[in-house]
Design a protein around this motif. Structure first.
Motif, PDB file in Angstrom:
ATOM      1  N   ILE A   1       0.978  -1.123  -0.051  1.00 50.91           N
ATOM      2  CA  ILE A   1      -0.126  -0.077  -0.350  1.00 50.91           C
ATOM      3  C   ILE A   1       0.867   1.257  -0.125  1.00 50.91           C
ATOM      4  O   ILE A   1       0.450   2.193   0.053  1.00 50.91           O
ATOM      5  CB  ILE A   1      -0.898   0.095   1.196  1.00 50.91           C
TER       6      ILE A   1
ATOM      7  N   ASP B   1      -1.079   0.594 -10.390  1.00 47.75           N
ATOM      8  CA  ASP B   1      -2.075   0.753  -9.482  1.00 47.75           C
ATOM      9  C   ASP B   1      -3.048  -0.366  -9.145  1.00 47.75           C
ATOM     10  O   ASP B   1      -3.509  -0.861  -8.483  1.00 47.75           O
ATOM     11  CB  ASP B   1      -2.859   2.008  -9.445  1.00 47.75           C
ATOM     12  N   ASP B   2      -3.846  -0.711 -10.268  1.00 47.97           N
ATOM     13  CA  ASP B   2      -5.116  -1.688 -10.619  1.00 47.97           C
ATOM     14  C   ASP B   2      -4.388  -2.917 -10.274  1.00 47.97           C
ATOM     15  O   ASP B   2      -4.926  -3.732  -9.508  1.00 47.97           O
ATOM     16  CB  ASP B   2      -5.513  -1.567 -11.876  1.00 47.97           C
TER      17      ASP B   2
ATOM     18  N   SER C   1      -3.575  -3.493  -6.719  1.00 47.14           N
ATOM     19  CA  SER C   1      -4.936  -3.656  -5.986  1.00 47.14           C
ATOM     20  C   SER C   1      -5.309  -5.335  -6.094  1.00 47.14           C
ATOM     21  O   SER C   1      -5.866  -5.808  -5.013  1.00 47.14           O
ATOM     22  CB  SER C   1      -6.023  -2.749  -6.681  1.00 47.14           C
ATOM     23  N   ASP C   2      -5.291  -5.767  -7.321  1.00 47.03           N
ATOM     24  CA  ASP C   2      -5.688  -7.100  -7.519  1.00 47.03           C
ATOM     25  C   ASP C   2      -4.791  -8.002  -6.919  1.00 47.03           C
ATOM     26  O   ASP C   2      -5.137  -8.888  -6.140  1.00 47.03           O
ATOM     27  CB  ASP C   2      -5.642  -7.255  -9.120  1.00 47.03           C
TER      28      ASP C   2
ATOM     29  N   ARG D   1      -3.183  -7.233  -4.063  1.00 52.64           N
ATOM     30  CA  ARG D   1      -3.287  -7.044  -2.447  1.00 52.64           C
ATOM     31  C   ARG D   1      -4.480  -8.220  -2.401  1.00 52.64           C
ATOM     32  O   ARG D   1      -4.931  -8.824  -1.244  1.00 52.64           O
ATOM     33  CB  ARG D   1      -3.752  -5.644  -2.097  1.00 52.64           C
ATOM     34  N   ALA D   2      -5.690  -7.939  -3.087  1.00 46.94           N
ATOM     35  CA  ALA D   2      -6.921  -8.648  -3.008  1.00 46.94           C
ATOM     36  C   ALA D   2      -6.904 -10.275  -3.006  1.00 46.94           C
ATOM     37  O   ALA D   2      -7.581 -10.920  -2.132  1.00 46.94           O
ATOM     38  CB  ALA D   2      -8.086  -8.308  -4.182  1.00 46.94           C
TER      39      ALA D   2
END
Lengths: 232, 453
Positions: free
Chosen positions: A59, A79-80, A83-84, A86-87
């Protein structure tokens, strides 16, 4: 080649500006965290623990150096993609629980599964299973404000583990709990770590719980004073 | 998506008072826009109804009459108009037509020589039974009062504008209220002998009679005495001061004498005002196929007043809509900014769990649209309720270009496109107002967002 390490930091520097002054939060950190370990990062306030945890949690980005998490070099992700990543790979347990106040226990735990688009049947099975595992049966319909601190942290643990991430990061997860509840939560986390075969990375300054760690890293003034040799 | 809507909906309920205020602001915006919009629509439809009842939706003229015919009426007469009307009625285009009727407009000097008054006039020769049928038209369901009472009682004489009747000193004979008789002047300029003859004739008659002097199509003067039946007030003073209606045959006699009878206008009233363009096009094709030297003029062309009045109200409506739009933008933007500021930590948490920036934007845009939907819907219901009450109270007013006071009507239910347009406009404005705060929220650094509690 796949590594046995879930986290690998190479020469990580992190600095930021505070007014006109440059603060060097991390200075050339090299370290690895082994898979399926229960690892602690300890240090005084301002030592750089949270900065280190933010970098591991993808993050925040380092000023210099490279980070490999679960065999993925996260420096190269946009960034995307981050995010994926991290998810799918990282679970977070926060000091203040950080539950969604408008969602009930079931929905809070279900949320990470929605983000990775799991089918409804699988979601239901996983959420119900983990609710039982963390001892929240019967509280599914309660919203966070109707729960005690210990119960909220159980929800947060369930939420962090429900999508079976490779790495769970816990930032002083017992800091806002009384000693009895803290012990219960820590016991739950060790149990869950074994059950889910996940790597737990703890940031704490509680000396009483150090005996639970497989590995301990100590941070002082932005530098690691123990564990440095592991990467060499 | 369903889950996002659920979360967004619950978030709107977190600060109920703030959400209610925003919903209320949008509802008031919708209410004001719909009231003004329906009023403008009603004025537009009211004027159109008025014109359609008197002159129809379309007029057929000989080519050039519309531009040059006023100066030489006789030259632009439509020959064999009865035949043309029959052909149009039996054509496919006849299916769209409610009434088709010929009229002849003439001009000259009207005199009440007993009272030594004379005045230029504009005369309309018409077929009373067809004009009466035209008066029944109510294509917009406005229930406007019509002048059919005058036409129902009409026999075969003249109907005179109130202004002209006053000018010609027919006040007493035609029972005009609040009407001062013009004092008779001392005759310093004696009237020509042959015209003075009518005055003598008039004095002996029990029915008020107006003498009409018209230059015939061939240039010779034609004179008749027309018995007056009633006053027929016209929309504007200029027309009211000059207007006389009479049977078509009388007008034709004045203009053409014993020659071929023509008219200068064939008025067409349609069943539906939506068919104006279509019927106009079909008629042009009809004229072309039948080699007729005719043209079609639409309602807003032969009565440009409609565009002016509607244009003025539309500008007012647009101005109010812009003001309302700005209020909604400010309200929603403020609500969303406050909502986002209170939820920095949540935004950070969701992002750390893997929610993309677009996901954050979606949440706040959904919240804005939910507030917009509730506000706009509430406003629509409020407007429908209010307009129903106003329409049933029976308030009266005199619309522009209308002679008589008429019932104040907000024809909102008859304008579903207006309702849907305003409803959608306010929702779109709500979503757009949320966009900037939502983009800002999505661009926050996760570590910074997590620092807020």
């Amino acid at each position: 080649m796949k590594s046995d390490n879930i986290v690998t930091f190479k020469n990580i520097h992190k600095s930021y500006l505070l007014g006109e002054h440059e603060i060097k939060a991390l200075q050339g950190i090299n370290f690895c965290v082994k898979k399926e370990s229960f690892t602690f990062i300890v240090g005084k306030s301002g030592s750089g623990k949270s900065t280190l945890l933010n970098l591991i949690g993808a993050i925040d980005t380092p000023t210099k150096g490279s980070i490999m998490i679960n065999n993925t070099s996260i420096d190269e992700l946009n960034d995307d993609e981050l995010s994926d990543f991290r998810a799918s790979n990282i679970g977070h347990i926060f000091q203040n629980f950080n539950l969604m106040p408008v969602l009930n226990v079931y929905e809070n735990i279900e949320y990470p599964l929605l983000m990775i688009n799991q089918p409804k049947e699988q979601r239901e099975a996983k959420v119900n299973e983990i609710i039982k595992a963390v001892g929240l049966d019967g509280l599914e319909k309660h919203i966070p404000s109707e729960l005690s601190g210990g119960q909220r942290q159980r929800v947060a643990i369930a939420r962090a583990l429900v999508n079976e991430p490779a790495l769970v990061l816990a930032d002083e997860p017992t800091a806002n709990l009384d000693s009895v509840t803290s012990a219960e939560i820590l016991s739950l986390m060790t149990k869950m770590q074994k059950e889910y075969k996940t790597t737990f990375l703890f940031v704490t300054h509680d000396a009483d719980i150090m005996h639970m760690a497989d590995e301990i890293f100590v941070l002082k003034d932005g530098k690691l004073t123990r564990g440095e040799e592991d990467v060499k | 998506m369903l889950n996002s809507i659920k979360i967004a909906f619950r978030n709107t309920l977190r600060n109920k008072r703030r959400t209610l205020l925003s919903v209320f602001a949008i509802a008031i915006g919708a209410f004001a826009s719909l009231l003004i919009g329906s009023f403008v629509a009603s004025v537009n439809q009211g004027i159109q109804t008025q014109v359609a009842r008197s002159s129809g939706h379309l007029q057929i003229h000989k080519k050039g009459y519309f531009d040059f015919g006023v100066g030489s009426v006789g030259e632009y007469g439509i020959e064999k108009y009865d035949e043309i009307i029959s052909k149009i009625k039996s054509d496919e285009v006849g299916n769209y037509i409610n009434v088709i009727t010929p009229t002849l407009t003439i001009s000259g000097i009207a005199g009440n020589y007993a009272k030594e008054s004379s005045q230029t006039f504009v005369g309309l020769g018409f077929v009373a039974s067809e004009q009466l049928e035209m008066q029944k038209w109510d294509g917009y369901n406005l229930n406007m009062p019509s002048t059919d009472m005058i036409l129902k009682a009409y026999k075969n004489g003249g109907l005179i504008g109130q202004g002209l009747a006053k000018n010609l000193s027919f006040c007493k004979e035609l029972n005009i209220k609040e009407c001062k008789e013009k004092k008779a002047k001392i005759n310093t300029n004696p009237i020509d002998n042959d015209i003075a003859g009518f005055a003598i004739e008039e004095e002996t008659s029990s029915v008020p009679t107006v003498s009409l002097l018209v230059a015939s199509a061939k240039g010779a003067p034609n004179i008749i005495n027309l018995p007056l039946e009633k006053v027929w007030s016209q929309q504007n003073k200029e027309m009211d001061d000059r207007f006389i209606a009479m049977p078509l045959k009388t007008a034709q006699m004045l203009l053409y004498g014993k020659g071929e009878k023509r008219v200068n206008t064939i008025n067409i009233q349609l069943k539906s005002p939506d068919d104006i363009a279509l019927v106009s096009q079909k008629l042009e094709q009809f004229f072309s196929l039948n080699h007729l030297d005719l043209e079609v003029i639409k309602l807003d062309e032969f009565n440009p007043q409609i565009n002016k009045v509607v244009g003025m109200f539309t500008v007012i409506f647009a101005f109010v809509s812009v003001v309302i739009g700005l209020i909604v933008i400010f309200t929603i933007s403020n609500t969303m900014t406050m909502s986002i500021m209170e939820r920095f930590n949540e935004i950070g948490t969701l992002r750390s769990m893997g929610l993309r920036r677009a996901g954050v934007r979606t949440y706040f845009l959904l919240e804005g649209s939910i507030i917009g939907i509730f506000g706009a819907t509430f406003g629509v219901f409020l407007s429908l309720l209010t307009t129903t009450i106003i329409n049933n109270v029976g308030l009266m007013w005199t619309p522009p270009s209308v002679a008589e006071p008429t019932k104040l009507v907000f024809n909102l239910l008859g304008n579903p496109s207006l309702i849907f347009g305003i409803w959608l406009f306010l929702i779109v404005v709500s979503v757009l107002s949320s966009l900037l705060p939502a983009v800002r929220a999505s661009r926050m650094k996760i570590v910074d967002a997590l620092k807020y509690d």
